[in-house]
Design an enzyme around this catalytic site. Structure first.
Site, PDB file in Angstrom:
ATOM      1  CD  GLN A 117      -2.908  -4.269   6.665  1.00 21.34           C
ATOM      2  OE1 GLN A 117      -3.069  -3.333   5.951  1.00 21.34           O
ATOM      3  NE2 GLN A 117      -3.533  -5.381   6.236  1.00 21.34           N
TER       4      GLN A 117
ATOM      5  CG  ASP B  37      -9.047   0.106   5.814  1.00 22.46           C
ATOM      6  OD1 ASP B  37      -9.023  -0.336   4.582  1.00 22.46           O
ATOM      7  OD2 ASP B  37      -8.024  -0.848   6.421  1.00 22.46           O
TER       8      ASP B  37
ATOM      9  CE  LYS C  66      -3.718  -2.417   2.269  1.00 25.87           C
ATOM     10  NZ  LYS C  66      -4.271  -2.853   3.703  1.00 25.87           N
TER      11      LYS C  66
END
Ligand code: NAP
Length: 292
Positions: free
Chosen positions: A95, A118, A51
């Site tokens: 994450q 996210d 990413k």
């Protein structure tokens, strides 16, 4: 007999990123996204590195805090608090997975919902559940929809079966696909669905598998002419001793039956990263330019 269409996430993601570039062409500082990684999970390390590399290729700044697996919740929360209050940071990504589910939920909820690129903060999840389009939508769900649309797959009025009900993939995807902007009819299966999982998939026009179980889905799960999206990525050691990502679908056996199917790797993975970049740019535009 018609050839099976490969739903190539690398090509569609690249096109999406190219189309994002002009939006970055603004005076002043570029967007910035902060990543929090907890523990030593190899896949998390890989995903965050990937990413960050894509962000860098677009001129998006990124930073990383890596905390020990045993880090106290207070340490994690204070890191997120600092980023929430930092005007030079537009997006924050924790994450997954964190060492335990409670900690993960705590961390997701501690991110400022305006920086929640996210889409896992309860506020954004709630907006998705309410069929509102003003929140951040989780990247894998958004990526799957974008990929299917890029190949002209019609979803309105069609039956989509999703294997997996996680808050990361299955659940947000079900909400997105049954929204009034997509209008699919969705069945969601999980590990307690038993034989129902296979029969629901077999009756579906589109099957999305996000179970995290290598080669779970074989030909007996898929009807002829269906469209199959494989989200799974399990690292498996091959005969040559190398670790490789393996999907939840037995590609070689299932592909000949399908109208279209995603490969692993190169299907959903690149789409997830591309959608993240889109969410970061959107967060930056909203914070710096009032979305204009
Ligand atoms: P997860 O949290 O472990 O959830 C897996 C889901 O699958 C659960 O709902 C589980 O049911 C269900 N399930 C497991 N075995 C099943 C079976 N035999 N039959 C029916 N349902 C079953 O995993 P996740 O985070 O959603 O990720 C799933 C996979 O996608 C993993 O391989 C992950 O690496 C991959 N992934 C890929 C991307 C990408 O961008 N390509 C992004 C995210 C995740 P229960 O709820 O009953 O346990």
């Amino acid at each position: 007999m018609m050839a099976t269409q490969l739903l190539d996430g690398k090509i569609v993601a690249e096109k999406f990123l190219q189309e994002l570039r002009p939006r970055l062409d603004r005076p002043g500082r570029p967007p910035c996204v902060a990543f929090l990684r907890v523990g030593e999970e190899a896949s998390s390390q890989f995903y965050v590195a990937r990413k960050r590399a894509v962000a860098e290729s677009l001129g998006i700044r990124s930073l990383l805090a890596h905390l020990d697996r045993d880090a106290a919740p207070e340490i994690i929360l204070s890191q997120l608090e600092r980023w929430n209050g930092d005007d030079s940071i537009d997006g924050i990504l924790v994450q997954a997975p964190l060492p335990n589910r409670q900690l993960q939920e705590l961390a997701f909820a501690a991110v400022d919902s305006a920086k929640d690129v996210d889409g896992f903060h309860p506020h954004n999840f709630g907006l998705l559940a309410l069929d509102r389009s003003d929140g951040f939508v989780p990247c894998t769900a958004l990526g799957i929809l974008h990929l299917l649309r890029a190949y002209g797959v019609e979803l309105e009025g069609r039956h989509v079966a999703i294997v997996g009900r996680s808050t990361i993939v299955g659940r947000p995807l079900a909400l997105l696909l049954q929204s009034r902007s997509v209008n699919a009819t969705v069945s969601v299966c999980h590990s307690k669905s038993g034989d129902l999982a296979r029969s629901l998939c077999r009756s579906a026009d589109v099957v999305v598998v996000a179970a995290g179980s290598a080669h779970l889905v074989g030909p007996s799960w898929i009807r002829k002419g269906a469209i199959v999206v494989d989200v799974g990525q399990t690292a498996v050691t091959g005969p040559d001793g190398c670790r490789r990502p393996v999907g939840d679908v037995d590609f070689a056996a299932v592909a000949p039956l399908c109208q279209a199917i995603t490969p692993v790797p190169g299907g959903v993975g690149p789409m997830t990263v591309a959608m993240l970049m889109g969410n970061v740019v959107r967060a930056w535009e909203l914070a710096r330019w009032n979305g204009n």
